[in-house]
Structures are given as C-alpha cells and as structure tokens.
Motif scaffolding. Structure first.
Motif, PDB file in Angstrom:
ATOM      1  N   PRO A   1       0.825  -1.215   0.000  1.00  0.00           N
ATOM      2  CA  PRO A   1       0.000   0.000   0.000  1.00  0.00           C
ATOM      3  C   PRO A   1       0.855   1.258   0.000  1.00  0.00           C
TER       4      PRO A   1
ATOM      5  N   SER B   1      -1.639   6.117   3.681  1.00  0.00           N
ATOM      6  CA  SER B   1      -2.825   6.958   3.567  1.00  0.00           C
ATOM      7  C   SER B   1      -2.429   8.414   3.766  1.00  0.00           C
TER       8      SER B   1
ATOM      9  N   HIS C   1      -5.846  11.111  -2.732  1.00  0.00           N
ATOM     10  CA  HIS C   1      -4.968  10.896  -1.579  1.00  0.00           C
ATOM     11  C   HIS C   1      -5.151  11.971  -0.514  1.00  0.00           C
TER      12      HIS C   1
ATOM     13  N   SER D   1      -9.987   9.453   3.143  1.00  0.00           N
ATOM     14  CA  SER D   1      -9.177   8.888   4.221  1.00  0.00           C
ATOM     15  C   SER D   1      -9.031   7.372   4.146  1.00  0.00           C
ATOM     16  N   ASP D   2     -10.042   6.659   3.616  1.00  0.00           N
ATOM     17  CA  ASP D   2      -9.980   5.196   3.589  1.00  0.00           C
ATOM     18  C   ASP D   2      -9.717   4.645   2.191  1.00  0.00           C
ATOM     19  N   LEU D   3      -8.959   5.390   1.426  1.00  0.00           N
ATOM     20  CA  LEU D   3      -8.571   5.002   0.071  1.00  0.00           C
ATOM     21  C   LEU D   3      -7.704   3.743   0.104  1.00  0.00           C
ATOM     22  N   VAL D   4      -7.916   2.844  -0.864  1.00  0.00           N
ATOM     23  CA  VAL D   4      -7.022   1.694  -1.041  1.00  0.00           C
ATOM     24  C   VAL D   4      -6.146   2.011  -2.249  1.00  0.00           C
ATOM     25  N   SER D   5      -4.903   2.353  -1.988  1.00  0.00           N
ATOM     26  CA  SER D   5      -3.951   2.758  -3.017  1.00  0.00           C
ATOM     27  C   SER D   5      -2.760   1.819  -2.933  1.00  0.00           C
TER      28      SER D   5
ATOM     29  N   THR E   1     -11.449   3.374  -4.734  1.00  0.00           N
ATOM     30  CA  THR E   1     -12.070   4.435  -3.949  1.00  0.00           C
ATOM     31  C   THR E   1     -13.316   3.903  -3.253  1.00  0.00           C
TER      32      THR E   1
END
Length: 196
Positions: free
Chosen positions: A8, A11, A43, A47-51, A67
């Motif tokens: 990841p 965040s 970004h 706040s809870d983005l999966v990147s 997203t």
C-alpha cells in the motif's frame, strides 16, 4: 516476469517522492491524459482510500486505486450531472470504484495489472466490500471477471458508446446483483471524468 512486490501507499497526501514517481508513471503510460490531479486529490481527501503500488527491481512498475463508494437507491427522473448526495435515499451498500490503474510501459503484459487488481480485491474483502466497479476497457477487465454494470448507474451520465465500459465485479457471488447508483467521494464527482 520480474519479481513484483505489491504494497500500500501510505494513507494521506503523497510525499514529494511518491508524487514524483506516481506522476511520472502515469505520464509514461497515458501520455494523452493527465490523471495525476485526480490521484493527488483522492490521496488528500479520501481517508480510507485503497492505493497500491507494484515495485519491480526497486522501481515503481504499477499503481491502482480503489475508492470507497456506496450503492444508493436510484433517485427518480432523468439526470444530466452527478446526483447530489442529499438526493440519494435508502440503505447504502458498500462498494468500491477501481481506477485509475496503471502499469509502466516496459512492465506491461507481465501480469502486474492483474496482480494489483487481485491485491485490491483481497484488501476490499477484508473491509467487507463486496462490489467493485470500473469504467474501462471491457476486453481487459472482462479477463478479470468484470461484467457490464447495467443495474448500477455510474455517478455521472456516460456517453452512449461508453456504456459497455461500465462494469462490475462481485467479491461475494452469493449476494444478489446490486441495483441503484454508485455514490462516490467529491474528487470523482467531476462530470469531465466521465465524458470524452
């Protein structure tokens, strides 16, 4: 295929080094599109983005964002733009929007995109998100199990010839197919992202 490490991105806002690497990656893979402003906003604002990033031999070889979104009851009447969050009603179903997805040109056709999608699905499973949506090439995403998403409308109206590109994937085949409209965070609510 080189050894790939998927991890990841932290965040919050991208660091200057991350920003430079991600911007260069997307510029190389999509020279006619400027996706970096969207990535930066996601970004900064979600706040809870999966990147996730894919590293190959110490360099950034790929990147994907999922997203967090919700499937809301479809509001009545035609629409010409994004549906305001105040107009959605009913019980929200957790979902995610896949995109953008990028693999460096020199690392394409090596399974990196597929590995990023699988890693994202694993993370979403752990977050109890069952449905993933994407606006993308049906031939590519169809190979990864995505099917046309006609029962869930995209956040903004699409050009008619893009309808096949709106697709979904379920992480829990026991669940019924979702119905409604996908509600997304503000960075994705720009109609220009959903048109040519």
């Amino acid at each position: 295929m080189p050894e790939i490490d998927i991890a990841p991105l932290a965040s919050g806002p991208l660091t200057p080094v991350e920003a430079a690497e991600v911007e260069a990656l997307y510029a190389a893979a999509f020279p006619n599109e400027d996706l970096f402003p969207l990535i930066r906003r996601l970004h900064e604002e979600v706040s809870d983005l999966v990147s996730l990033k894919a590293m190959a031999e110490g360099t950034l070889a790929g990147h994907v964002i999922f997203t967090p979104s919700t499937i809301e009851a479809r509001p009545a009447g035609p629409r010409s733009g994004p549906v305001p969050e105040t107009e959605t009603a009913g019980r929200a179903t957790p979902a995610a929007l896949l995109g953008p997805l990028c693999v460096a040109p020199e690392h394409q056709r090596q399974g990196i995109g597929a590995a990023l999608i699988r890693a994202g699905h694993d993370k979403l499973n752990s977050l109890e998100v069952a449905h993933v949506f994407v606006l993308g090439d049906p031939a590519y995403y169809g190979r990864h199990g995505f099917v046309p998403g006609s029962n869930v409308e995209p956040p903004c109206p699409l050009p008619e010839h893009w309808r096949e590109a709106w697709q979904w994937f379920t992480l829990d085949p026991k669940l019924p197919a979702p119905h409604g409209i996908l509600t997304v965070p503000e960075p994705w609510r720009d109609p220009a992202l959903w048109t040519e």
